[in-house]
Design a protein around this motif. Structure first.
Motif, PDB file in Angstrom:
ATOM      1  N   VAL A 114       0.721  -1.411  -0.008  1.00  0.00           N
ATOM      2  CA  VAL A 114       0.035  -0.007   0.114  1.00  0.00           C
ATOM      3  C   VAL A 114       0.695   1.286  -0.018  1.00  0.00           C
ATOM      4  N   LEU A 115       1.916   1.262   0.720  1.00  0.00           N
ATOM      5  CA  LEU A 115       2.677   2.339   0.961  1.00  0.00           C
ATOM      6  C   LEU A 115       3.744   2.542  -0.418  1.00  0.00           C
ATOM      7  N   VAL A 116       4.101   1.603  -1.126  1.00  0.00           N
ATOM      8  CA  VAL A 116       4.642   1.754  -2.408  1.00  0.00           C
ATOM      9  C   VAL A 116       3.704   2.168  -3.521  1.00  0.00           C
ATOM     10  N   LEU A 117       2.282   1.913  -3.281  1.00  0.00           N
ATOM     11  CA  LEU A 117       1.412   2.407  -4.337  1.00  0.00           C
ATOM     12  C   LEU A 117       1.175   3.791  -3.994  1.00  0.00           C
ATOM     13  N   LEU A 118       1.085   4.121  -2.943  1.00  0.00           N
ATOM     14  CA  LEU A 118       0.685   5.469  -2.573  1.00  0.00           C
ATOM     15  C   LEU A 118       1.848   6.401  -2.929  1.00  0.00           C
ATOM     16  N   ILE A 119       3.361   6.110  -2.481  1.00  0.00           N
ATOM     17  CA  ILE A 119       4.164   6.830  -2.975  1.00  0.00           C
ATOM     18  C   ILE A 119       4.656   6.976  -4.436  1.00  0.00           C
ATOM     19  N   SER A 120       4.248   5.926  -5.035  1.00  0.00           N
ATOM     20  CA  SER A 120       4.189   5.995  -6.734  1.00  0.00           C
ATOM     21  C   SER A 120       3.071   7.026  -7.320  1.00  0.00           C
ATOM     22  N   ALA A 121       2.033   6.996  -6.487  1.00  0.00           N
ATOM     23  CA  ALA A 121       1.151   7.986  -6.727  1.00  0.00           C
ATOM     24  C   ALA A 121       1.312   9.191  -6.892  1.00  0.00           C
ATOM     25  N   THR A 122       1.910   9.441  -5.768  1.00  0.00           N
ATOM     26  CA  THR A 122       2.419  10.905  -5.350  1.00  0.00           C
ATOM     27  C   THR A 122       3.531  11.374  -6.321  1.00  0.00           C
TER      28      THR A 122
END
Length: 166
Positions: free
Chosen positions: A138-146
């Motif tokens: 989830v954090l990798v996906l959130l950071i990627s989106a940002t």
């Protein structure tokens, strides 16, 4: 998983807030993003939207008991969608960007969906504790989106600067 509900409440709130800000940014700059010759900006907007939405959906799925199989299905479909978008970006390669630079931004979401699929498989198989794997995905996906949203904002600024410089 109950101990992690607060984490997913926060992550879901962050994703929803950033998704809303992305909507505002796209609405205010629609001519730049949707204009002719700006497929790269449109793809950035789509990827940031998809990644934020993925984080939001996963944060909501955590509230459902026995989410293992659902998480596997969601992660595999999300990962497949990222691969389709990567292929489309590579084949519709715009000038001024290397293919590697275009494809590099797809590595993190593919890895995130892979981690999440693994966590879902482990949950549905009952092999053990996967809270850390799920949170990492989830954090990798959130950071990627940002990161992608930031690239989009830079692209918008470059387009607006170029238009005003003429």
């Amino acid at each position: 998983m109950n101990a992690w509900h607060e984490f997913y409440d926060v992550v879901g709130g962050v994703a929803a807030t950033l998704l809303g800000l992305l909507f505002v940014s796209i609405s205010l700059n629609a001519e730049v993003i949707l204009g002719p010759g700006n497929r790269h900006a449109k793809r950035l907007a789509e990827q940031a939207f998809s990644n934020y939405l993925g984080v939001l959906v996963i944060s909501l799925l955590v509230l459902i008991p026995g989410i293992g199989f659902t998480l596997v299905c969601f992660s595999l479909s999300g990962g497949l969608w990222v691969l389709v978008r990567a292929y489309q970006s590579a084949t519709e390669h715009p000038g001024g960007f290397s293919r590697f630079a275009l494809l590099r931004r797809f590595l993190a979401p593919v890895a995130a969906f892979g981690i999440l699929a693994y966590a879902g498989f482990e949950m549905s198989s009952g092999y053990g504790e996967v809270r850390g794997s799920m949170a990492a995905g989830v954090l990798v996906l959130l950071i990627s989106a940002t990161v992608v949203a930031w690239d989009l904002l830079i692209k918008i600024a470059e387009e607006k600067f170029a238009a005003h410089s003429k």
